[in-house]
Design an enzyme around this catalytic site. Structure first.
Site, PDB file in Angstrom:
ATOM      1  N   CYS A   1       0.836  -1.203   0.000  1.00 18.58           N
ATOM      2  CA  CYS A   1       0.000   0.000   0.000  1.00 18.58           C
ATOM      3  C   CYS A   1       0.875   1.260   0.000  1.00 18.58           C
ATOM      4  O   CYS A   1       1.463   1.581  -1.024  1.00 18.58           O
ATOM      5  CB  CYS A   1      -0.974  -0.027   1.163  1.00 18.58           C
ATOM      6  SG  CYS A   1      -2.393   1.031   0.878  1.00 18.58           S
TER       7      CYS A   1
ATOM      8  N   HIS B   1      -3.565  -5.111   0.599  1.00 19.10           N
ATOM      9  CA  HIS B   1      -2.945  -5.563   1.854  1.00 19.10           C
ATOM     10  C   HIS B   1      -2.968  -7.085   1.909  1.00 19.10           C
ATOM     11  O   HIS B   1      -3.960  -7.662   2.365  1.00 19.10           O
ATOM     12  CB  HIS B   1      -3.705  -5.004   3.061  1.00 19.10           C
ATOM     13  CG  HIS B   1      -3.519  -3.537   3.248  1.00 19.10           C
ATOM     14  ND1 HIS B   1      -2.611  -3.013   4.140  1.00 19.10           N
ATOM     15  CD2 HIS B   1      -4.113  -2.481   2.639  1.00 19.10           C
ATOM     16  CE1 HIS B   1      -2.661  -1.692   4.086  1.00 19.10           C
ATOM     17  NE2 HIS B   1      -3.565  -1.348   3.174  1.00 19.10           N
TER      18      HIS B   1
ATOM     19  N   GLU C   1      -1.639  -8.968   3.907  1.00 18.75           N
ATOM     20  CA  GLU C   1      -1.690  -9.458   5.299  1.00 18.75           C
ATOM     21  C   GLU C   1      -3.119  -9.685   5.782  1.00 18.75           C
ATOM     22  O   GLU C   1      -3.361 -10.479   6.686  1.00 18.75           O
ATOM     23  CB  GLU C   1      -0.949  -8.503   6.241  1.00 18.75           C
ATOM     24  CG  GLU C   1      -1.632  -7.170   6.542  1.00 18.75           C
ATOM     25  CD  GLU C   1      -1.347  -6.087   5.498  1.00 18.75           C
ATOM     26  OE1 GLU C   1      -0.980  -6.439   4.361  1.00 18.75           O
ATOM     27  OE2 GLU C   1      -1.504  -4.894   5.813  1.00 18.75           O
TER      28      GLU C   1
HETATM   29  N1  LIG Z   1      -3.270   1.775   3.892  1.00 19.45           N
HETATM   30  C1  LIG Z   1      -2.330   2.536   3.401  1.00 19.45           C
HETATM   31  O1  LIG Z   1      -1.136   2.220   3.438  1.00 19.45           O
HETATM   32  C2  LIG Z   1      -2.764   3.852   2.830  1.00 19.45           C
HETATM   33  C3  LIG Z   1      -1.731   4.481   1.977  1.00 19.45           C
HETATM   34  C4  LIG Z   1      -2.023   5.906   1.675  1.00 19.45           C
HETATM   35  N2  LIG Z   1      -1.861   6.706   2.848  1.00 19.45           N
HETATM   36  C5  LIG Z   1      -3.395   6.083   1.034  1.00 19.45           C
HETATM   37  O2  LIG Z   1      -4.298   6.547   1.677  1.00 19.45           O
HETATM   38  O3  LIG Z   1      -3.556   5.743  -0.104  1.00 19.45           O
END
Ligand SMILES: NC(=O)CC[C@H](N)C(=O)O
Length: 815
Positions: free
Chosen positions: A633, A760, A762
């Site tokens: 992410c 994600h 995970e």
């Molecule tokens: N969950 C995250 O890592 C978010 C990444 C980034 N801050 C976004 O909002 O896209």
């Protein structure tokens, strides 16, 4: 703190403690004072605690032990009014009813037990249990023929009292006791010292319940010997009809209440006088009597009238009931004057919910089929679900999340059975203990079950710092389950924790040889059983099968080579609480040397600018030194920024999350998440990613499928306008959403392992089925990626995803 304690803001836990000490009736009344108090009083754990605390009966407290319940028709509804009967203190004059209960249709009040009223109906298979203090009701299956049935037979004035006893192995046994009297119909079964007492009316003077006449003798059936005897009626000084008399047990004595218009007169027969000195056997017409410990019997004739008079003559005068006391009737509305009424004893006002009986409702559902082998299990399941359902409805009517639904055929509504569980995580001597404390209380008010999970730093000497003690106290007082993890290389429980562990439902996690052993540690402490108990799921849960888990725990102990993965984040482990006092330059050089010694680097997701620079440097180090890298992410977005800055040589390239004015925005806010006008929200949940490059490492790791479903949680995305530029320079987009617009996986093909994903992995990774990308990172970090990729190609059985159609080679996409 000041805000919490000022004005009327006494902390809720203090109210909780105060109300716990108050008498039940006051507590019940207090729930009308405020929503806060109502919240506390309706909390099941509060009620249980209150009940336990007030359970020891106070024999002097006759008022709360005894109820006068009057039942009457009000506007076509049968209503029971419950009054405290002031037997010990005759001075009590008028009383308002402590509650009114609408009798369930076709039911009448049959008895009172502890804090509950019990309603039964001859024609229905259920009994209804009701707590008059809280007004809660619950229907339960009835035991077969439980209690004593009274039946009139023939036109002759001969009655059979049918007693049922539970024979040792043979189930219920019926005992008819024929006798010449008419049993008074108004009164429930009275049991005194193992003997069932029945009040009778003299059939010679009144044959019908409404006739006014002389009372008959008291009939006493000994349950153990199955004998019955009769005792002389007292000279109550008045005539009465059934409606005016009621018998009950009070502190081991048989009592009789006879109502006149304004008063109730009480008569008592001390239990020692209910002896077996003379009795009449109605079957054989024999009078039996004892003299000097010897038993005699004499045939007394053939007519019931004769035996009656003989029996009466043979009884000693001391066995006649004696005058006890009289009280004035409560101030009653006119309708109460001609109603059914009874005195019930053995009542302790309680806040307990009738739901505490619910798990016992298993055996006697009349409408269930016989002979189905799966029935016991299904029945238990249904019971538990029913319980959960009613609890759910009561506790948290508006909650919708984390629940399983089942369509209710009749009502067309969806019932939800799952209880909400809140897990609180605490670290050592947390500064926010008060906030935690208040939050837990609030959660409990909202009907959630609370699990507190704390990480306690204990010195290796087993010392117990103040923070630990505080944490223990909080854990012991508040949550229903407490999990305490000990940090600091402690391989056994330390003293303090052993002490805490003696308190039910606090479980300790100390250091074990590997993480797979943690659930086993909890199992050894029976934490699973405690959790099932708290959630009331004991009846549906099965023995866990931990064989595979134990095999993995054992296998892990045989592994000796370490793979060092550096995780680059701003929340750096256990020392987090003390981060602010760490010296920045020291922290930096330690982190940097750790990073350089790592076999692989993982940059996880995150929000906010702090730490971004360090993450970009770590990513640069991985890219330039061929160190396996996985960016998740934000990790992927920063990999793109790093590539733009150092490969594409766009020094001010950035994500607009961190620099809204950058000239080279390579990560931008997603159109649907734009928070201009305050409508912005996250793109989240499970979404599909289509592989564009079939021979990419990530596609192979996932088993060369065409697409995968993973979960997202982000607001920003790679700027579609710069994708081509990246691909031309060696950063390949290997997975996108179905429109091809949203970049979801990037890779550097000529790197050992450099993968960035917008989702994600995970979230869907499981201990027995780790995410393909984590396997890839670790395999690459220990030089075994090729083997793993080959295995993935051979072994993967695609389930929901289809096999990859052969996609155009990367070069065809404009490499
Ligand atoms: N969950 C995250 O890592 C978010 C990444 C980034 N801050 C976004 O909002 O896209």
């Amino acid at each position: 703190m000041a805000a919490v304690f000022c004005g009327d803001m006494i902390p809720v836990e203090l109210w909780w403690e105060i109300l716990l000490r108050a008498p039940t009736k006051d507590v019940a009344r207090s729930s009308c004072v405020s929503t806060q108090w109502r919240g506390i009083v309706s909390d099941p754990s509060f009620r249980k605690l209150h009940h336990d605390r007030h359970a020891v009966p106070n024999l002097n407290d006759g008022i709360s032990d005894t109820l006068l319940v009057a039942t009457s028709d009000v506007d076509g509804e049968s209503v029971s009014s419950v009054f405290p009967a002031a037997l010990v203190s005759p001075a009590v004059t008028g009383q308002a009813p402590i509650c009114r209960v609408n009798n369930p249709y076709g039911y009448s009040l049959t008895n009172v037990c502890n804090g509950f009223l019990c309603f039964a109906s001859w024609s229905r298979a259920k009994v209804i249990v009701c707590n008059p203090v809280t007004g809660e009701k619950l229907a339960l299956p009835r035991a077969p023929h439980l209690g004593l049935e009274k039946r009139r037979r023939y036109s002759r004035p001969v009655t059979f009292a049918l007693g049922y006893t539970l024979a040792a192995a043979g189930g219920w046994r019926q005992h008819p006791f024929p006798h010449p009297y008419r049993v008074v119909q108004n009164t429930p079964t009275i049991v005194v010292g193992g003997k069932i007492c029945m009040l009778t009316a003299n059939p010679a003077s009144h044959q019908h319940p409404n006739d006014v006449g002389k009372p008959g003798p008291v009939m006493v059936v000994d349950v153990a010997s199955e004998e019955y005897r009769t005792y002389n009626p007292a000279d109550y000084g008045c005539l009465w009809a059934d409606m005016a008399v009621s018998g009950f047990e009070l502190h081991g004595r048989l009592c009789l209440a006879i109502r006149s218009d304004t008063e109730i007169h009480f008569w008592k027969m001390p239990v020692e006088e209910i002896s077996m000195r003379a009795w009449l056997d109605g079957d054989t017409h024999t009078l039996c009597y004892g003299v000097d410990n010897k038993l005699y019997s004499r045939y007394v004739g053939t007519t019931m009238t004769m035996t009656t008079s003989l029996a009466a003559r043979c009884l000693s005068p001391t066995e006649v009931m004696s005058w006890d006391c009289k009280i004035r009737l409560p101030t009653t509305p006119p309708w109460l004057v001609s109603c059914n009424w009874n005195i019930y004893t053995g009542y302790r006002p309680s806040l307990l919910s009738p739901l505490t009986f619910a798990s016992q409702q298993d055996n006697n559902d009349d409408d269930e089929d016989e002979g189905d082998e799966s029935r016991p299990f299904v029945r238990r399941l249904l019971c538990a679900l029913r319980h959960q359902k009613s609890q759910k409805r009561r506790m948290s009517p508006t909650s919708t999340d984390h629940t399983n639904g089942k369509r209710n055929e009749r009502s067309g509504t969806t019932d939800r059975y799952t209880t909400r569980v809140k897990v609180h995580k605490l670290i050592g001597a947390s500064r926010d203990m008060l906030a935690y404390y208040l939050t837990v209380v609030r959660q409990k008010q909202q009907g959630r079950r609370v699990v507190a999970q704390s990480l306690i730093s204990v010195s290796s000497s087993g010392e117990n710092p103040p923070g630990v003690r505080r944490s223990h106290r909080r854990q012991i007082n508040l949550p229903e389950i407490g999990l305490q993890a000990l940090a600091g290389g402690i391989r056994q429980r330390v003293d303090a924790v052993i002490r805490a562990a003696h308190v039910a439902n606090i479980f300790t996690l100390y250091d074990v040889s590997n993480i797979w052993r943690v659930p086993l540690l909890l199992r050894d402490q029976k934490a699973d059983q405690a959790i099932l108990k708290v959630l009331n799921l004991e009846s549906v849960a099965e023995e866990p099968n931990l064989e595979e888990w134990m095999a993995r725990a054992d296998l892990y102990d045989t592994l000796h080579e370490t793979v060092r993965i550096a995780m680059v984040g701003k929340y750096t482990g256990v020392s987090d609480t003390y981060l602010s006092v760490m010296k920045a330059p020291d922290a930096y050089s330690t982190a940097w040397s750790l990073l350089r010694g790592a076999d692989g680097i993982l940059v996880p997701g995150g929000f906010g600018e702090r730490g971004v620079e360090g993450k970009i440097l770590a990513t640069k180090h991985a890219r330039e030194n061929d160190v396996p890298f996985l960016g998740i992410c934000l990790g992927m977005q920063l990999a793109v920024v790093e590539f733009a800055c150092h490969v594409l040589k766009l020094p001010d390239a950035n994500s607009t999350e961190f620099d809204a004015k950058t000239e080279n925005p390579c990560v931008i806010i997603m159109p649907e998440c734009s928070n201009e006008g305050k409508g912005g929200t996250m793109r989240r949940g499970s979404k599909r990613t289509f592989f564009k490059v079939a021979n990419s490492k990530s596609a192979k790791l996932y088993g060369s499928v065409n697409h995968i479903d993973e979960r997202f949680r982000h607001r920003y995305q790679v700027n579609p306008n710069v994708v081509q530029l990246f691909e031309n320079n060696g950063l390949q987009v290997v997975g996108t959403d179905k429109t091809g617009e949203i970049v979801q996986i990037v890779e550097i093909p000529n790197h050992r392992f450099f993968v960035g994903v917008q989702f994600h992995p995970e979230f869907m990774s499981r201990p027995s089925k780790p995410s393909a990308l984590f396997v890839g990172l670790i395999a690459a970090s220990c030089g075994q990626l090729d083997g793993v990729l080959q295995d993935a190609a051979c072994n993967h059985e695609p389930q929901q995803n289809q096999r990859a159609e052969k996609r155009p080679a990367a070069s065809d996409l404009g490499d």
